[in-house]
Design a protein around this motif. Structure first.
Motif, PDB file in Angstrom:
ATOM      1  N   LEU A 186       2.715 -10.856  -6.017  1.00 11.34           N
ATOM      2  CA  LEU A 186       3.824  -9.907  -5.866  1.00 11.34           C
ATOM      3  C   LEU A 186       5.092 -10.431  -6.530  1.00 11.34           C
ATOM      4  CD1 LEU A 186       3.256  -8.702  -2.214  1.00 11.34           C
ATOM      5  CD2 LEU A 186       3.308  -7.234  -4.243  1.00 11.34           C
ATOM      6  N   VAL A 187       5.394 -11.698  -6.309  1.00  9.43           N
ATOM      7  CA  VAL A 187       6.578 -12.298  -6.935  1.00  9.43           C
ATOM      8  C   VAL A 187       6.405 -12.314  -8.454  1.00  9.43           C
ATOM      9  CG1 VAL A 187       7.903 -14.426  -7.209  1.00  9.43           C
ATOM     10  CG2 VAL A 187       7.235 -13.671  -4.929  1.00  9.43           C
ATOM     11  N   ARG A 188       5.226 -12.684  -8.910  1.00 14.28           N
ATOM     12  CA  ARG A 188       4.970 -12.792 -10.349  1.00 14.28           C
ATOM     13  C   ARG A 188       5.198 -11.467 -11.080  1.00 14.28           C
ATOM     14  NH1 ARG A 188       1.538 -11.965 -14.252  1.00 14.28           N
ATOM     15  NH2 ARG A 188      -0.030 -10.885 -13.044  1.00 14.28           N
TER      16      ARG A 188
ATOM     17  N   ALA B 132       0.641  -1.502  -7.309  1.00 10.53           N
ATOM     18  CA  ALA B 132      -0.363  -1.870  -8.310  1.00 10.53           C
ATOM     19  C   ALA B 132      -1.116  -3.125  -7.896  1.00 10.53           C
ATOM     20  CB  ALA B 132       0.299  -2.055  -9.669  1.00 10.53           C
ATOM     21  N   VAL B 133      -0.416  -4.080  -7.282  1.00  7.92           N
ATOM     22  CA  VAL B 133      -1.084  -5.295  -6.803  1.00  7.92           C
ATOM     23  C   VAL B 133      -2.110  -4.926  -5.737  1.00  7.92           C
ATOM     24  CG1 VAL B 133      -0.755  -7.455  -5.506  1.00  7.92           C
ATOM     25  CG2 VAL B 133       0.805  -6.858  -7.371  1.00  7.92           C
ATOM     26  N   VAL B 134      -1.723  -4.057  -4.818  1.00  2.29           N
ATOM     27  CA  VAL B 134      -2.639  -3.635  -3.750  1.00  2.29           C
ATOM     28  C   VAL B 134      -3.830  -2.894  -4.347  1.00  2.29           C
ATOM     29  CG1 VAL B 134      -2.887  -2.146  -1.728  1.00  2.29           C
ATOM     30  CG2 VAL B 134      -0.838  -3.559  -2.000  1.00  2.29           C
ATOM     31  N   GLU B 135      -3.576  -1.982  -5.266  1.00  3.51           N
ATOM     32  CA  GLU B 135      -4.657  -1.194  -5.856  1.00  3.51           C
ATOM     33  C   GLU B 135      -5.638  -2.068  -6.638  1.00  3.51           C
ATOM     34  OE1 GLU B 135      -2.556   1.838  -8.015  1.00  3.51           O
ATOM     35  OE2 GLU B 135      -2.277   3.037  -6.197  1.00  3.51           O
ATOM     36  N   ARG B 136      -5.141  -3.101  -7.304  1.00  3.97           N
ATOM     37  CA  ARG B 136      -6.044  -4.016  -8.021  1.00  3.97           C
ATOM     38  C   ARG B 136      -6.951  -4.768  -7.052  1.00  3.97           C
ATOM     39  NH1 ARG B 136      -1.504  -4.968 -11.278  1.00  3.97           N
ATOM     40  NH2 ARG B 136      -1.017  -6.890 -10.203  1.00  3.97           N
ATOM     41  N   GLY B 137      -6.484  -4.965  -5.827  1.00  6.04           N
ATOM     42  CA  GLY B 137      -7.274  -5.696  -4.846  1.00  6.04           C
ATOM     43  C   GLY B 137      -8.259  -4.846  -4.078  1.00  6.04           C
TER      44      GLY B 137
ATOM     45  N   ALA C 189       0.819  -1.198   0.000  1.00 11.34           N
ATOM     46  CA  ALA C 189       0.000   0.000   0.000  1.00 11.34           C
ATOM     47  C   ALA C 189       0.859   1.257   0.000  1.00 11.34           C
ATOM     48  CB  ALA C 189      -0.926   0.003   1.205  1.00 11.34           C
ATOM     49  N   TYR C 190       2.062   1.160   0.551  1.00  4.29           N
ATOM     50  CA  TYR C 190       2.952   2.316   0.633  1.00  4.29           C
ATOM     51  C   TYR C 190       3.898   2.411  -0.559  1.00  4.29           C
ATOM     52  CZ  TYR C 190       1.304   2.744   5.385  1.00  4.29           C
ATOM     53  OH  TYR C 190       0.518   2.909   6.477  1.00  4.29           O
ATOM     54  N   GLY C 191       3.770   1.513  -1.498  1.00  3.44           N
ATOM     55  CA  GLY C 191       4.650   1.541  -2.654  1.00  3.44           C
ATOM     56  C   GLY C 191       6.042   1.037  -2.355  1.00  3.44           C
ATOM     57  N   ALA C 192       6.135   0.171  -1.361  1.00  2.00           N
ATOM     58  CA  ALA C 192       7.429  -0.409  -0.996  1.00  2.00           C
ATOM     59  C   ALA C 192       7.475  -1.861  -1.467  1.00  2.00           C
ATOM     60  CB  ALA C 192       7.630  -0.359   0.514  1.00  2.00           C
ATOM     61  N   PRO C 193       8.571  -2.269  -2.072  1.00  7.48           N
ATOM     62  CA  PRO C 193       8.690  -3.678  -2.449  1.00  7.48           C
ATOM     63  C   PRO C 193       8.757  -4.546  -1.199  1.00  7.48           C
ATOM     64  CG  PRO C 193      10.770  -2.540  -2.812  1.00  7.48           C
ATOM     65  CD  PRO C 193       9.768  -1.499  -2.398  1.00  7.48           C
TER      66      PRO C 193
ATOM     67  N   GLY D 291     -11.331  -3.059  -2.986  1.00  3.22           N
ATOM     68  CA  GLY D 291     -12.730  -3.287  -3.320  1.00  3.22           C
ATOM     69  C   GLY D 291     -13.076  -4.733  -3.607  1.00  3.22           C
ATOM     70  N   ALA D 292     -12.101  -5.625  -3.499  1.00  4.76           N
ATOM     71  CA  ALA D 292     -12.361  -7.031  -3.807  1.00  4.76           C
ATOM     72  C   ALA D 292     -13.404  -7.623  -2.862  1.00  4.76           C
ATOM     73  CB  ALA D 292     -11.070  -7.844  -3.751  1.00  4.76           C
ATOM     74  N   SER D 293     -13.350  -7.265  -1.598  1.00  2.00           N
ATOM     75  CA  SER D 293     -14.325  -7.801  -0.640  1.00  2.00           C
ATOM     76  C   SER D 293     -15.731  -7.358  -1.005  1.00  2.00           C
ATOM     77  CB  SER D 293     -13.995  -7.330   0.779  1.00  2.00           C
ATOM     78  OG  SER D 293     -12.774  -7.859   1.192  1.00  2.00           O
ATOM     79  N   GLU D 294     -15.864  -6.091  -1.376  1.00  4.79           N
ATOM     80  CA  GLU D 294     -17.177  -5.578  -1.743  1.00  4.79           C
ATOM     81  C   GLU D 294     -17.688  -6.266  -3.010  1.00  4.79           C
ATOM     82  OE1 GLU D 294     -14.556  -3.639  -1.015  1.00  4.79           O
ATOM     83  OE2 GLU D 294     -15.210  -2.748   0.886  1.00  4.79           O
ATOM     84  N   ARG D 295     -16.807  -6.471  -3.980  1.00  6.67           N
ATOM     85  CA  ARG D 295     -17.225  -7.154  -5.217  1.00  6.67           C
ATOM     86  C   ARG D 295     -17.641  -8.588  -4.927  1.00  6.67           C
ATOM     87  NH1 ARG D 295     -12.693  -4.255  -6.963  1.00  6.67           N
ATOM     88  NH2 ARG D 295     -11.388  -6.115  -6.994  1.00  6.67           N
ATOM     89  N   SER D 296     -16.906  -9.250  -4.045  1.00  5.81           N
ATOM     90  CA  SER D 296     -17.260 -10.627  -3.682  1.00  5.81           C
ATOM     91  C   SER D 296     -18.616 -10.671  -2.994  1.00  5.81           C
ATOM     92  CB  SER D 296     -16.191 -11.230  -2.773  1.00  5.81           C
ATOM     93  OG  SER D 296     -14.973 -11.351  -3.462  1.00  5.81           O
ATOM     94  N   LEU D 297     -18.862  -9.729  -2.092  1.00 12.90           N
ATOM     95  CA  LEU D 297     -20.145  -9.676  -1.392  1.00 12.90           C
ATOM     96  C   LEU D 297     -21.279  -9.458  -2.391  1.00 12.90           C
ATOM     97  CD1 LEU D 297     -21.848  -9.612   1.170  1.00 12.90           C
ATOM     98  CD2 LEU D 297     -21.343  -7.162   1.341  1.00 12.90           C
ATOM     99  N   GLU D 298     -21.086  -8.583  -3.343  1.00 16.83           N
ATOM    100  CA  GLU D 298     -22.123  -8.342  -4.354  1.00 16.83           C
ATOM    101  C   GLU D 298     -22.417  -9.607  -5.157  1.00 16.83           C
ATOM    102  OE1 GLU D 298     -20.802  -5.015  -6.659  1.00 16.83           O
ATOM    103  OE2 GLU D 298     -21.002  -3.626  -4.967  1.00 16.83           O
ATOM    104  N   LEU D 299     -21.380 -10.357  -5.500  1.00 19.26           N
ATOM    105  CA  LEU D 299     -21.578 -11.609  -6.231  1.00 19.26           C
ATOM    106  C   LEU D 299     -22.403 -12.602  -5.417  1.00 19.26           C
ATOM    107  CD1 LEU D 299     -18.066 -12.146  -7.839  1.00 19.26           C
ATOM    108  CD2 LEU D 299     -20.221 -11.808  -9.056  1.00 19.26           C
ATOM    109  N   VAL D 300     -22.044 -12.735  -4.138  1.00 21.71           N
ATOM    110  CA  VAL D 300     -22.768 -13.671  -3.273  1.00 21.71           C
ATOM    111  C   VAL D 300     -24.209 -13.224  -3.092  1.00 21.71           C
ATOM    112  CG1 VAL D 300     -22.919 -14.586  -0.927  1.00 21.71           C
ATOM    113  CG2 VAL D 300     -20.706 -14.498  -2.098  1.00 21.71           C
TER     114      VAL D 300
END
Length: 85
Positions: free
Chosen positions: A21-23, A59-64, A1-5, A66-75
């Protein structure tokens, strides 16, 4: 989230985020202290490499986000409407 590797140990296969992250190059898995020192030294002395890896980690953090909210909407979409039964 802080832009640190991120650096972590080899037992990360169960963590989807660590694998991602490794990928993408936002994190490095190390097997021992020698490898950890080498990675940290490289990032501490190489501002451009550190910044690039940090940007990839962010970028990995930013892509994630809202993921919980999207999952809840799907369920919720799979559940019967309230009051219908």
């Amino acid at each position: 989230a802080y832009g640190a590797p991120v650096v972590f140990g080899p037992q990360h296969a169960a963590s989807r985020d660590a694998v991602e992250l490794v990928r993408v190059g936002g994190g490095v898995s190390v097997r021992d202290v020698r490898e950890m020192r080498a990675v940290l030294a490289r990032w501490l002395t190489g501002a451009a490499e550190r910044a690039e890896a940090g940007a990839r980690a962010r970028a990995v953090v930013e892509r994630g986000v809202g993921a919980s909210e999207r999952s809840l909407e799907l369920v919720e979409g799979l559940l019967p409407a309230r009051g219908s039964g």
